[in-house]
Design a protein around this motif. Structure first.
Motif, PDB file in Angstrom:
ATOM      1  N   ILE A  21      14.152   8.135  -9.339  1.00  0.00           N
ATOM      2  CA  ILE A  21      12.752   8.372  -8.979  1.00  0.00           C
ATOM      3  C   ILE A  21      12.600   9.808  -8.498  1.00  0.00           C
ATOM      4  CG2 ILE A  21      10.881   7.705  -7.422  1.00  0.00           C
ATOM      5  CD1 ILE A  21      12.150   4.912  -7.314  1.00  0.00           C
ATOM      6  N   ASN A  22      11.676  10.547  -9.109  1.00  0.00           N
ATOM      7  CA  ASN A  22      11.475  11.948  -8.745  1.00  0.00           C
ATOM      8  C   ASN A  22      10.031  12.290  -8.407  1.00  0.00           C
ATOM      9  OD1 ASN A  22      14.230  13.121  -9.254  1.00  0.00           O
ATOM     10  ND2 ASN A  22      13.813  12.295 -11.301  1.00  0.00           N
ATOM     11  N   THR A  23       9.075  11.509  -8.868  1.00  0.00           N
ATOM     12  CA  THR A  23       7.667  11.773  -8.603  1.00  0.00           C
ATOM     13  C   THR A  23       6.966  10.476  -8.240  1.00  0.00           C
ATOM     14  OG1 THR A  23       6.884  11.360 -10.870  1.00  0.00           O
ATOM     15  CG2 THR A  23       7.734  13.575 -10.390  1.00  0.00           C
ATOM     16  N   ILE A  24       5.769  10.590  -7.733  1.00  0.00           N
ATOM     17  CA  ILE A  24       5.014   9.391  -7.364  1.00  0.00           C
ATOM     18  C   ILE A  24       4.748   8.516  -8.588  1.00  0.00           C
ATOM     19  CG2 ILE A  24       2.776  10.557  -7.594  1.00  0.00           C
ATOM     20  CD1 ILE A  24       1.826   8.872  -5.173  1.00  0.00           C
ATOM     21  N   GLU A  25       4.587   9.127  -9.753  1.00  0.00           N
ATOM     22  CA  GLU A  25       4.352   8.338 -10.965  1.00  0.00           C
ATOM     23  C   GLU A  25       5.553   7.465 -11.324  1.00  0.00           C
ATOM     24  OE1 GLU A  25       3.720  11.556 -10.679  1.00  0.00           O
ATOM     25  OE2 GLU A  25       1.534  11.658 -10.857  1.00  0.00           O
ATOM     26  N   ASP A  26       6.745   7.879 -10.875  1.00  0.00           N
ATOM     27  CA  ASP A  26       7.962   7.125 -11.195  1.00  0.00           C
ATOM     28  C   ASP A  26       8.084   5.813 -10.428  1.00  0.00           C
ATOM     29  OD1 ASP A  26       8.734   9.151 -12.906  1.00  0.00           O
ATOM     30  OD2 ASP A  26      10.024  10.143 -11.429  1.00  0.00           O
ATOM     31  N   VAL A  27       7.201   5.565  -9.446  1.00  0.00           N
ATOM     32  CA  VAL A  27       7.332   4.334  -8.662  1.00  0.00           C
ATOM     33  C   VAL A  27       6.618   3.151  -9.313  1.00  0.00           C
ATOM     34  CG1 VAL A  27       7.651   5.577  -6.493  1.00  0.00           C
ATOM     35  CG2 VAL A  27       5.359   4.843  -7.157  1.00  0.00           C
ATOM     36  N   ARG A  28       6.042   3.358 -10.469  1.00  0.00           N
ATOM     37  CA  ARG A  28       5.447   2.227 -11.186  1.00  0.00           C
ATOM     38  C   ARG A  28       6.530   1.155 -11.409  1.00  0.00           C
ATOM     39  NH1 ARG A  28       0.873   1.699 -14.274  1.00  0.00           N
ATOM     40  NH2 ARG A  28       0.540   3.975 -14.215  1.00  0.00           N
ATOM     41  N   GLY A  29       6.229  -0.068 -10.996  1.00  0.00           N
ATOM     42  CA  GLY A  29       7.185  -1.159 -11.126  1.00  0.00           C
ATOM     43  C   GLY A  29       8.249  -1.181 -10.051  1.00  0.00           C
ATOM     44  N   LYS A  30       8.108  -0.325  -9.042  1.00  0.00           N
ATOM     45  CA  LYS A  30       9.107  -0.225  -7.982  1.00  0.00           C
ATOM     46  C   LYS A  30       8.548  -0.769  -6.663  1.00  0.00           C
ATOM     47  CE  LYS A  30      11.821   2.077 -10.811  1.00  0.00           C
ATOM     48  NZ  LYS A  30      13.048   1.463 -11.388  1.00  0.00           N
ATOM     49  N   THR A  31       9.385  -0.730  -5.636  1.00  0.00           N
ATOM     50  CA  THR A  31       8.984  -1.169  -4.302  1.00  0.00           C
ATOM     51  C   THR A  31       8.963   0.015  -3.347  1.00  0.00           C
ATOM     52  OG1 THR A  31      11.308  -1.722  -3.839  1.00  0.00           O
ATOM     53  CG2 THR A  31       9.863  -3.513  -4.547  1.00  0.00           C
ATOM     54  N   VAL A  32       7.941   0.032  -2.492  1.00  0.00           N
ATOM     55  CA  VAL A  32       7.768   1.098  -1.513  1.00  0.00           C
ATOM     56  C   VAL A  32       7.673   0.471  -0.127  1.00  0.00           C
ATOM     57  CG1 VAL A  32       6.271   2.957  -0.689  1.00  0.00           C
ATOM     58  CG2 VAL A  32       6.644   2.651  -3.153  1.00  0.00           C
ATOM     59  N   GLY A  33       8.488   0.930   0.792  1.00  0.00           N
ATOM     60  CA  GLY A  33       8.477   0.394   2.148  1.00  0.00           C
ATOM     61  C   GLY A  33       7.369   0.984   2.991  1.00  0.00           C
ATOM     62  N   VAL A  34       6.693   0.149   3.763  1.00  0.00           N
ATOM     63  CA  VAL A  34       5.705   0.561   4.761  1.00  0.00           C
ATOM     64  C   VAL A  34       6.045  -0.159   6.055  1.00  0.00           C
ATOM     65  CG1 VAL A  34       3.895   1.054   3.075  1.00  0.00           C
ATOM     66  CG2 VAL A  34       4.099  -1.258   4.035  1.00  0.00           C
ATOM     67  N   SER A  35       5.439   0.278   7.152  1.00  0.00           N
ATOM     68  CA  SER A  35       5.827  -0.335   8.422  1.00  0.00           C
ATOM     69  C   SER A  35       5.240  -1.730   8.586  1.00  0.00           C
ATOM     70  CB  SER A  35       5.427   0.561   9.594  1.00  0.00           C
ATOM     71  OG  SER A  35       4.035   0.799   9.589  1.00  0.00           O
ATOM     72  N   ALA A  36       3.907  -1.846   8.471  1.00  0.00           N
ATOM     73  CA  ALA A  36       3.252  -3.145   8.636  1.00  0.00           C
ATOM     74  C   ALA A  36       1.848  -3.052   8.076  1.00  0.00           C
ATOM     75  CB  ALA A  36       3.204  -3.536  10.121  1.00  0.00           C
ATOM     76  N   PRO A  37       1.240  -4.183   7.730  1.00  0.00           N
ATOM     77  CA  PRO A  37      -0.150  -4.140   7.269  1.00  0.00           C
ATOM     78  C   PRO A  37      -1.047  -3.503   8.329  1.00  0.00           C
ATOM     79  CG  PRO A  37       0.835  -6.282   6.816  1.00  0.00           C
ATOM     80  CD  PRO A  37       1.820  -5.538   7.686  1.00  0.00           C
ATOM     81  N   GLY A  38      -1.977  -2.638   7.880  1.00  0.00           N
ATOM     82  CA  GLY A  38      -2.882  -1.974   8.807  1.00  0.00           C
ATOM     83  C   GLY A  38      -2.336  -0.721   9.445  1.00  0.00           C
ATOM     84  N   SER A  39      -1.092  -0.380   9.162  1.00  0.00           N
ATOM     85  CA  SER A  39      -0.480   0.810   9.757  1.00  0.00           C
ATOM     86  C   SER A  39      -0.861   2.060   8.985  1.00  0.00           C
ATOM     87  CB  SER A  39       1.040   0.663   9.749  1.00  0.00           C
ATOM     88  OG  SER A  39       1.519   0.621   8.409  1.00  0.00           O
ATOM     89  N   ASN A  40      -0.593   3.228   9.594  1.00  0.00           N
ATOM     90  CA  ASN A  40      -0.821   4.486   8.900  1.00  0.00           C
ATOM     91  C   ASN A  40       0.012   4.568   7.631  1.00  0.00           C
ATOM     92  OD1 ASN A  40      -2.750   5.569  10.538  1.00  0.00           O
ATOM     93  ND2 ASN A  40      -1.462   7.151  11.427  1.00  0.00           N
ATOM     94  N   SER A  41       1.260   4.092   7.692  1.00  0.00           N
ATOM     95  CA  SER A  41       2.115   4.180   6.509  1.00  0.00           C
ATOM     96  C   SER A  41       1.543   3.349   5.365  1.00  0.00           C
ATOM     97  CB  SER A  41       3.546   3.739   6.840  1.00  0.00           C
ATOM     98  OG  SER A  41       3.582   2.404   7.297  1.00  0.00           O
ATOM     99  N   THR A  42       0.978   2.181   5.686  1.00  0.00           N
ATOM    100  CA  THR A  42       0.360   1.360   4.652  1.00  0.00           C
ATOM    101  C   THR A  42      -0.883   2.036   4.094  1.00  0.00           C
ATOM    102  OG1 THR A  42       1.180  -0.670   5.661  1.00  0.00           O
ATOM    103  CG2 THR A  42      -0.675  -0.880   4.136  1.00  0.00           C
TER     104      THR A  42
END
Length: 321
Positions: free
Chosen positions: A126-147
């Protein structure tokens, strides 16, 4: 947790600190007490506060301040409102708190960039944001800034969260990196200086930064209660000047600023240098209307701000200097 620091629009600046038992003559700029700093030891926005203390800028303003770490924005706002009186916190929680009737006012800006980054292991394909299609991205919790920033930046890149990309709630940034490094998720959320620490320890690559997509933002701001402002106006202005000098040092002498910041949070100066170099353009006491509007819009989108806030009663524009 109490930590002493080691070593078109609107201009409203200020600063302040308070203690559970504050002392000093606020009318003359002198003040002694505690000051809330959310994410003090873990987030890059705190660097000017460490610098202001270590370089004697507080002392020169007749301020004796002790930084008190709070883990999150709403916790920090409640700490300010419940007796400490002033500090710095994430900006969205101020409007949430005001909606609930808490007496907390914004008196200046601190960090103007969207601070959430998305990173992965150095050898990932993975090198660009477009490469995350079909992938998993970690966030802290629903409603958080990261989400919020994950969803917003993915949409702006033409990807639909939950359809093209799976968002996984993983907790803290360090937990997120642990899961990415073990292959449980493909991309982790992070923020400086943790991202630079990870890079030094095991290597990582930044896939995208929220700030590349979000150009108007206030990540953290200076706050005080209305009563504290009335009673300690000059002390707040003095704190503003001290914090502003800390910001200036980051801009003009990055090596010295990095030495102080690294010592304060116990990381190598070269790591602190990389973290501050990436952030040095995003420290400002100036808060603009566009930044306020962006924060309120984000809060509404997440369902955290449910009615139109009375901005003029929350943002103290008379602190323009």
């Amino acid at each position: 947790m109490k930590l002493s620091a080691a070593a078109g629009g609107v201009l409203f600046l200020g600063a302040g600190t308070t203690a559970c038992a504050p002392s000093g003559n606020g009318g003359q700029g002198g003040y002694s007490g505690d000051v809330v700093v959310t994410g003090l030891a873990s987030l890059i926005h705190s660097a000017p506060f460490f610098i202001a203390e270590a370089e004697g800028f507080y002392e020169e303003e007749n301020l004796q301040l002790e930084h008190i770490q709070f883990p999150g924005g709403l916790d920090a706002v409640r700490g300010v409102e419940s007796g400490i009186g002033l500090g710095t916190t994430s900006t969205i929680p101020v409007f949430i708190a005001a909606q609930s009737g808490l007496d907390v006012k914004i008196i200046g800006n601190v960090y103007t960039a969207a601070s959430v980054d998305f990173i992965t292991v150095a050898d990932s394909p993975i090198n660009t944001i477009e490469d995350v299609r079909g992938k998993t991205v970690g966030v802290s919790a629903p409603g958080s800034n990261s989400t919020y920033f994950a969803e917003r930046t993915l949409r702006e890149a033409g990807l639909t969260p939950g359809v093209d990309v799976e968002l996984v709630a993983v907790g803290s940034a360090s937990d997120s990196w642990t899961m990415a490094s073990r292959g449980v998720i493909d991309v982790a959320w992070s923020a400086s200086p943790l991202s630079e620490i990870i890079d030094a320890e095991s290597g990582r690559k930044v896939i995208w930064r929220s700030r590349d997509f979000v150009t108007e933002w206030s990540d953290t701001c200076l706050v005080a209660t209305g009563d504290f402002v009335d009673e300690n106006t000059e002390a707040l202005r003095a704190w503003k000047r001290a914090i502003g000098r800390g910001m200036d040092l980051i801009s003009t002498d990055l090596e010295r600023a990095s030495e102080i910041y690294g010592r304060a949070i116990e990381i190598a100066p070269e790591i602190a240098f990389k973290a501050l170099a990436s952030s040095q353009d995003f420290y400002s006491l100036v808060l603009t209307d566009a930044q306020i509007d962006a924060v309120i819009a984000a809060g509404k989108e997440q369902g955290q701000i449910t009615r139109e806030p009375d901005v003029d009663s929350i943002v103290l524009r008379e602190f323009a200097a």
